[in-house]
Design an enzyme around this catalytic site. Sequence first.
Site, PDB file in Angstrom:
ATOM      1  CB  THR A 267      -0.903   0.063   1.235  1.00  0.00           C
ATOM      2  OG1 THR A 267      -0.113   0.396   2.390  1.00  0.00           O
ATOM      3  CG2 THR A 267      -1.625  -1.244   1.473  1.00  0.00           C
ATOM      4  CG  ASP A 268       1.235   5.851  -1.473  1.00  0.00           C
ATOM      5  OD1 ASP A 268       2.243   6.013  -0.750  1.00  0.00           O
ATOM      6  OD2 ASP A 268       0.971   6.593  -2.425  1.00  0.00           O
ATOM      7  CB  CYS A 269       3.081   5.763   3.404  1.00  0.00           C
ATOM      8  SG  CYS A 269       4.540   4.849   2.864  1.00  0.00           S
ATOM      9  CB  ALA A 271      -3.189   3.689   1.043  1.00  0.00           C
TER      10      ALA A 271
END
Length: 718
Positions: A267-269, A271
Amino acid sequence: MLNRTYRLLTLLLLVAITQVTAQQQPLFRNAQAPVNARVQDLLKALTLEEKISLLGYQNPAIDRLQIPTYNWWNEALHGIARAGEATIYPQAIGMSATFNQALVQEVANTISTEARAKYNLSVAMNRRLWYMGLDFWTPNINLFRDPRWGRGQETYGEDPFLTASIGTSFITGLQGTDPAHLKTAACAKHFAVHSGPEADRHTFNVLIDEKDLRETYLYAFKHLVDANVASVMCAYNRVNGEPCCTGKTLLQTILRDEWNFNGQVVTDCGALNDIYARHKAIPTRLETAVAAVKAHVNMECGTILQEDVKEAVTKGMLTQADVDSALVENLRTQMKLGMFDDNGLAPYNRYGADSVHNDYHITLARKAAEQGMVLLKNNGVLPLQPEKYSSIMVLGSNAAAPDALVANYHGINGNLVTFAEGIAAAAGPATAVQYDMGSDYKDTVHFGGIWAAENSDVSIAVIGLTPVLEGEEGDAFLSASGGDKATLSLPASQIAFMKKLRAAHKKPLIAVVTAGSAVDISAIEPYADAIILAWYPGEQGGRALADIVFGKVSPSGRLPVTFYRSLSDLPDYKDYSMKGRTYRYYNGPVQYPFGFGLSYTSFNYGWSQAPKADYKLRDTIRVSVNVTNAGSYDGDEVVQVYIRYPQVDRMPLKELKAFKRVTVNKGGQQTVELSIPVSDLQKWDLNTHQWKLYKGQYTVAVGKNANEMVLEKGFVVK
């Protein structure tokens, strides 16, 4: 005789000890065993709590298995970032401007070499540090669809084919070519349809139809998956209502089922926090954790999975098999990186300090900067003949600014060469070179260096943007639009400064513009005899600029984005439809077209092999072009091949489908061979929800840029 017997007994004892040690060694540490068998062995050895602890980016140590802590968060956009000494290459957009796949792959190869060396050195000191790992959350292959997006500088431009080509080269350099092992692990991000507005990225819902989704926004991701990228990062936003990190369409239907991706999804941080707290797409944090695991997310840049999955298992919302399924890709990546091998993965375990920021890497950074800089204007003043100019004035807000070299997601070292330093060194001790800041980013009245410029033979004004004016949310802290640009304009102070310089004298005035995107060059164009777009060129930017200014190399960079005349020519920023965007769908006047770039020499083209008259789906279009250097300088040309399609609704106006950089000496000729699989001309059919090759009349157009074709030949697809 006794000595011989003693040696034989000693040998037998050593063999026995080795056999016992091998029997005691767990299978997951056996570097000779198959990767999948090692992964399954480690899964069996881990407790449920330990497995869950490995689902976040900060992996704690598991002492009983002698597994040390590991931090997965790592960046290498254009060199290892945020981890001390490293070579700083041109920002991604500048590397794309080289149109040189081989060069980009070698840049990435040296980045992974430095990564291995820094990892070896830090681990030897028992330093398990953030940004010192072997996986990298790069490259950013989102489409640079709108010049307002501050993070567009991190991408490879507006074209899906160019992005896919450069991105594939980059991940190949990072990961190496051994199918069983990884030199480092690359990550294609941000999946998907993610390109601003930066201020809304945690809440934005992209509305897009299947045609634009498939043909434009997913094109590069598919190519990197086919090239075996180790990881894919899901984005912050929603797409048609589905959060990118829990939605079924992107992660399951397309990525896993259609594309057969069996790597790691990260995941993006933060998210997952966005999904319940900001998108409000899922009611609770616990349910978000469950949805992410079921969507086959393997690694969270955050803490929700580590903190909530145990409760989900206890309540029957997840099973232990679900946890195993989530964890297995993380372990497989680590196995392929050699993290469970006793001495690390050979031969990379031998890399040391001499593999970091060495002379070869520094030379490569200079070459990449040279090949990426784009000459936008030249009235004949360039290249400068050193014997004609005894005094040079270098001035402007970015002439001595390190930020204008290093961009965002950058490393650091003691070898940064600013533009002023590069010009001074190249001019030599017998030339009077002066420097003055000249202007700032706000004051439109007070300027420095004007008198000195008036009394010098030539002036070089370095102006433009910096990463604090455009970039990622939070990093570009001087941006008034959350990291984005609200306008294409250069700072008003710099425009006034250029007017003042021009009014002061009629001696040669060269403008150098730093930026990570399209800007309004027309505002300064009347005042400059020559204009060079330098991007954010990395640590050797000053030397690269000097090489071009003094004619050591002929400029050869090409624009990977369209330079529009005005933002009014574009649709609303939040509109993700491709209609009216990029050279593929915008047919109006521009400042500079996609693929544009001037040279000190001139090139002529002729067919060596033109396309055939007709093709079918399984065929490949093969063409070859004779490129002749008709000018007075050796130089590189970028041969660009575009396709024009039949007159069918929503077809691109034209589309890059092949390119190649070639070096041609003055008076010489090179034959360039290019190929295009006909299958790559398929378009998405909204009725059947499948790819379709449309029959009809096509054209192969060989161009200097997207608006200047020099060879054309029609063909029919039957």
